[in-house]
Design an enzyme around this catalytic site. Structure first.
Site, short mmCIF file in Angstrom:
data_model
loop_
_atom_site.label_atom_id
_atom_site.label_comp_id
_atom_site.label_asym_id
_atom_site.label_seq_id
_atom_site.Cartn_x
_atom_site.Cartn_y
_atom_site.Cartn_z
N ASP A 95 53.21 34.14 62.34
CA ASP A 95 54.64 34.02 62.06
C ASP A 95 55.10 32.64 62.55
OD1 ASP A 95 57.29 34.61 61.47
OD2 ASP A 95 57.59 35.91 63.18
N ARG A 140 52.49 51.77 61.99
CA ARG A 140 51.19 51.09 62.07
C ARG A 140 50.15 51.76 61.17
NH1 ARG A 140 51.14 47.21 66.13
NH2 ARG A 140 52.33 47.68 68.00
N PHE A 143 60.02 40.92 56.88
CA PHE A 143 59.40 41.67 57.97
C PHE A 143 58.52 42.77 57.38
CE2 PHE A 143 58.81 44.35 61.62
CZ PHE A 143 58.64 43.42 62.63
N GLU A 146 43.63 38.16 63.69
CA GLU A 146 45.04 38.48 63.94
C GLU A 146 45.66 39.10 62.69
OE1 GLU A 146 47.24 39.42 65.62
OE2 GLU A 146 48.51 37.90 66.53
N ASP A 147 46.69 39.91 62.91
CA ASP A 147 47.36 40.54 61.78
C ASP A 147 48.19 39.55 60.98
OD1 ASP A 147 49.17 40.21 63.86
OD2 ASP A 147 49.93 42.27 63.83
P1 IMP Z 1 53.97 34.60 66.22
O1 IMP Z 1 55.44 34.40 65.99
O2 IMP Z 1 53.15 33.83 65.21
O3 IMP Z 1 53.61 34.25 67.64
O4 IMP Z 1 53.68 36.12 65.97
C1 IMP Z 1 53.69 37.01 67.02
C2 IMP Z 1 53.49 38.44 66.63
O5 IMP Z 1 54.71 38.91 66.09
C3 IMP Z 1 52.46 38.76 65.57
O6 IMP Z 1 51.17 38.80 66.06
C4 IMP Z 1 52.94 40.15 65.18
O7 IMP Z 1 52.46 41.10 66.09
C5 IMP Z 1 54.44 40.01 65.29
N1 IMP Z 1 55.03 39.82 63.96
C6 IMP Z 1 55.42 38.67 63.37
N2 IMP Z 1 55.90 38.90 62.14
C7 IMP Z 1 55.82 40.24 61.95
C8 IMP Z 1 56.16 41.12 60.85
O8 IMP Z 1 56.65 40.72 59.78
N3 IMP Z 1 55.93 42.44 61.05
C9 IMP Z 1 55.38 42.95 62.20
N4 IMP Z 1 55.04 42.16 63.23
C10 IMP Z 1 55.27 40.82 63.11
MG MG Z 2 50.07 40.75 66.63
#
Ligand code: IMP
Ligand code: MG
Length: 178
Positions: A106, A168, A155, A102-103
């Site tokens: 969050d 991207r 962010f 995963e990237d």
């Molecule tokens: P989660 O909140 O951990 O479920 O993250 C969900 C998705 O939100 C991640 O896989 C990213 O695609 C996106 N995301 C969260 N934080 C960032 C950020 O700082 N930049 C870009 N995408 C983000």
């Molecule tokens: Mg993602």
């Protein structure tokens, strides 16, 4: 204070060289850990993880298959943390060793949902490799086995990560400020 340079590009947080060096370290560790596995499947979460996934997997010598999930959060008005699977993996993961890529973690809701699903489907093992971790933003516990970088609650964009589908393809990870 402006967080962008004169060209309007996001300020560099992690450079291409830093990404490359850290990716090489993670790959070495992953290669070692899976050296006895004949059933590894690397599963990426679209679209943010693709740049990292490609660079990481090119450095591995263990045999592996690849597959992808794509997820989104349900719109406002629904329960926080409800994750919709827009694209499921094609391969069966029963009795396989799954390396989820995963990237960024969050809130942790996305990974929590996917990790639970992979275990429910009978994977032999499941580990998580995340390029970035926003630890202070976690709402649920997500154990990260291989983590690229810990970052603050900012962010970020680039190297796969987007703001509204922009940025991207930046070769670095930058801080986006509207
Ligand atoms: P989660 O909140 O951990 O479920 O993250 C969900 C998705 O939100 C991640 O896989 C990213 O695609 C996106 N995301 C969260 N934080 C960032 C950020 O700082 N930049 C870009 N995408 C983000
Ligand atoms: Mg993602």
């Amino acid at each position: 204070m402006s967080r962008s340079d004169e060209n309007g590009l996001p300020r560099v947080l992690i450079s291409p060289a830093q990404i490359e060096e850290r990716t090489a370290e993670l790959a070495q560790q992953i290669d070692r850990d899976y050296r006895d596995s004949d059933r590894l499947i690397a599963v990426g979460v679209l679209k943010g993880s693709v740049f990292f996934m490609v660079d990481l997997l090119k450095r591995l010598s263990v045999p592996l298959a690849i597959d992808f999930f794509q997820t989104s959060s349900y719109g406002s008005g629904t329960q926080a943390g409800e994750i919709h699977i827009r694209k499921d993996i094609d391969l069966s993961i029963r009795d396989k060793d799954v390396l989820l890529i995963e990237d960024i973690v969050d809130t942790g809701y996305t990974l929590r949902t996917i990790l639970d699903l992979l275990r429910f489907r009978g994977a032999r093992s499941v580990r998580l490799c995340a390029l970035l971790n926003k630890k202070a933003a976690h709402k649920v516990e997500v154990p990260i086995d291989y983590c690229g970088f810990e970052i603050e609650e900012v962010f970020v964009v680039g190297y796969g990560l987007d703001f509204d589908e922009h940025y991207r393809n930046l070769p670095y990870i930058g801080v986006y400020e509207s």
